[in-house]
Design an enzyme around this catalytic site. Structure first.
Site, short mmCIF file in Angstrom:
data_model
loop_
_atom_site.label_atom_id
_atom_site.label_comp_id
_atom_site.label_asym_id
_atom_site.label_seq_id
_atom_site.Cartn_x
_atom_site.Cartn_y
_atom_site.Cartn_z
N GLU A 265 0.85 -1.20 0.00
CA GLU A 265 0.00 0.00 0.00
C GLU A 265 0.88 1.24 0.00
O GLU A 265 1.84 1.31 0.76
CB GLU A 265 -0.89 0.09 1.26
CG GLU A 265 -2.00 -0.90 1.38
CD GLU A 265 -2.82 -0.66 2.66
OE1 GLU A 265 -2.74 0.46 3.22
OE2 GLU A 265 -3.51 -1.58 3.09
N GLU A 319 -13.64 5.57 -0.27
CA GLU A 319 -14.52 4.66 0.48
C GLU A 319 -15.21 5.44 1.59
O GLU A 319 -14.62 5.79 2.60
CB GLU A 319 -13.70 3.50 1.06
CG GLU A 319 -13.03 2.64 0.00
CD GLU A 319 -12.08 1.61 0.58
OE1 GLU A 319 -12.57 0.64 1.21
OE2 GLU A 319 -10.86 1.79 0.44
N LYS A 322 -15.30 4.35 5.63
CA LYS A 322 -14.10 4.08 6.43
C LYS A 322 -14.10 4.99 7.66
O LYS A 322 -14.36 6.19 7.56
CB LYS A 322 -12.83 4.32 5.61
CG LYS A 322 -12.59 3.30 4.52
CD LYS A 322 -11.15 3.30 4.04
CE LYS A 322 -10.22 2.66 5.05
NZ LYS A 322 -8.84 2.54 4.55
N GLU A 328 -8.99 9.34 5.51
CA GLU A 328 -9.18 7.90 5.34
C GLU A 328 -10.20 7.57 4.25
O GLU A 328 -10.15 6.50 3.65
CB GLU A 328 -9.60 7.26 6.66
CG GLU A 328 -8.48 7.15 7.68
CD GLU A 328 -7.38 6.20 7.24
OE1 GLU A 328 -7.70 5.11 6.74
OE2 GLU A 328 -6.20 6.57 7.37
#
Length: 378
Positions: A265, A319, A322, A328
């Site tokens: 990542e 997203e 999250k 985030e």
């Protein structure tokens, strides 16, 4: 003046929507997270990634809908076993059942090359999962062997960079001493089965934590003075390469020079809270654009110049569910409607979505352009 500004915005949106520019054949992977309630279906995502020529995808689970949707594609998958399932995976029968249920039904049609057993286990706030990590990895590998899949599918785990007690200079990289009891057998096992050491590395966190001390250009791969390791005189012009080499040094300190480090990542958020320094669309664009250029050049790090960096970008989509700070939820290269968050020359095609009544659902950018065009004509 207002009309001119509106036209410029419209042109930008149209260029993001209709650009045919692509980066072909780039050897990079992408993380496909699904902590959201507004993402396109896996079958539409399969079309998008196919149009982008992305060749590798990393999941955090083994979602059957995703694996089925990507059948007969040329995309290679890494699938995951969650931390809360590690203790269960230390029992051979359970590991074998998991493989037979989550991998075997799809591997004939969908390319699956790796199982990541746990994510950032050694960075947990509690050590409840740590004792099970290596036994679970070994058991899953044994189950693969029993089923004749160990030559086709490998086993590893992913770590946070926080497992490093020392990262500067890179040549002095070292793991936290209290983690040695877990890392030593893990490294021994990975060397034995020849699997990569995966690390989640985010230069963004270093800048966010100390924006007055860390050079923004250094973390964004922009021109800068860089730093020279005082021990080996290797010069670094970006933080990510220094982080990778610090991990290599830490592994070497534990007796191994036979393990490859890969980045499972890395990314940069396009939006953040007021106290999240550097979390902007511009910086996210710069970071990922420069990262892709270095991947295209097949660069190695100063300590491993002949080993091209191997990276999974985080993440495919924003997203919205999250937890945590705003950043985030804003690491994605794409909005859920398939519109690029910023242009990287990775324009792909997301099939149109239709509602249950058969009505076409337009992407947000198209709706916005329509509204702005209407306002201009009032």
């Amino acid at each position: 003046m207002a009309s001119s500004s509106l036209l410029r915005v419209v042109f930008l949106l149209l260029s993001l929507s209709d650009s045919a520019t692509r980066i072909l054949g780039l050897e990079f992977g992408i993380n496909y997270g699904q902590i959201a309630n507004d993402l396109p279906s896996p079958s539409r995502v399969a079309t998008l990634l196919g149009s982008l020529n992305v060749s590798r995808v990393k999941l955090y689970d083994a979602d059957p809908n995703v694996l089925q949707a990507f059948s007969n594609s040329n995309i290679d998958f890494i699938i995951g076993i969650g931390n809360d399932n590690l203790q269960n995976m230390t029992i051979l029968a359970n590991a074998q059942d998991w493989i037979q249920q989550h991998l075997q039904p799809y591997i004939g049609q969908t390319q699956i090359s790796c199982i990541v057993v746990g994510n950032e286990v050694l960075n947990s706030s509690t050590n409840q999962w740590m004792p099970y990590l290596v036994p679970a990895m070994k058991t899953v590998y044994s189950a693969l062997s029993n089923l004749g899949l160990n030559k086709q599918v490998t086993v590893t785990t992913a770590h946070s960079l926080n497992i490093l007690a020392t990262s500067y200079p890179p040549s002095a990289g070292a793991f936290w001493p209290n983690l040695a009891q877990y890392l030593q057998p893990l490294l021994n096992f990975q060397a034995q089965i020849n699997t990569p050491f995966l690390i989640n590395a985010y230069p963004y966190f270093a800048y966010k934590g100390s924006p007055s001390e860390v050079s923004l250009n250094y973390v964004l791969f922009q021109p800068n003075e860089g730093m020279t390791d005082p021990v080996n005189n290797l010069h670094y012009d970006n933080m990510l390469y220094a982080q990778i080499d610090a991990v290599y040094s830490a592994i070497k300190a534990m007796g191994h020079t036979d393990i490859t480090v890969r980045i499972s990542e890395t990314g940069w958020p396009s939006k953040g809270d007021d106290d999240e320094a550097g979390a902007t669309l511009e910086n996210a664009h710069i970071y990922n654009e420069n990262l892709l250029q270095r991947i295209e050049q097949k660069q190695g790090t100063p300590a491993k110049p002949s080993v091209p960096i191997d990276i999974y970008v985080f993440a495919l989509f924003n997203e919205n569910l999250k937890p945590g700070p705003t950043s985030e939820r804003n690491y994605g290269l794409y909005y859920p409607d398939g519109t690029p968050v910023y242009s990287l020359g990775l324009q792909g095609y997301l099939p149109e979505l239709y509602s249950a009544t058969g009505t076409r659902v337009l992407p947000f950018s198209v709706v916005l352009v329509s509204i702005m065009t209407f306002l201009m004509n009032i």
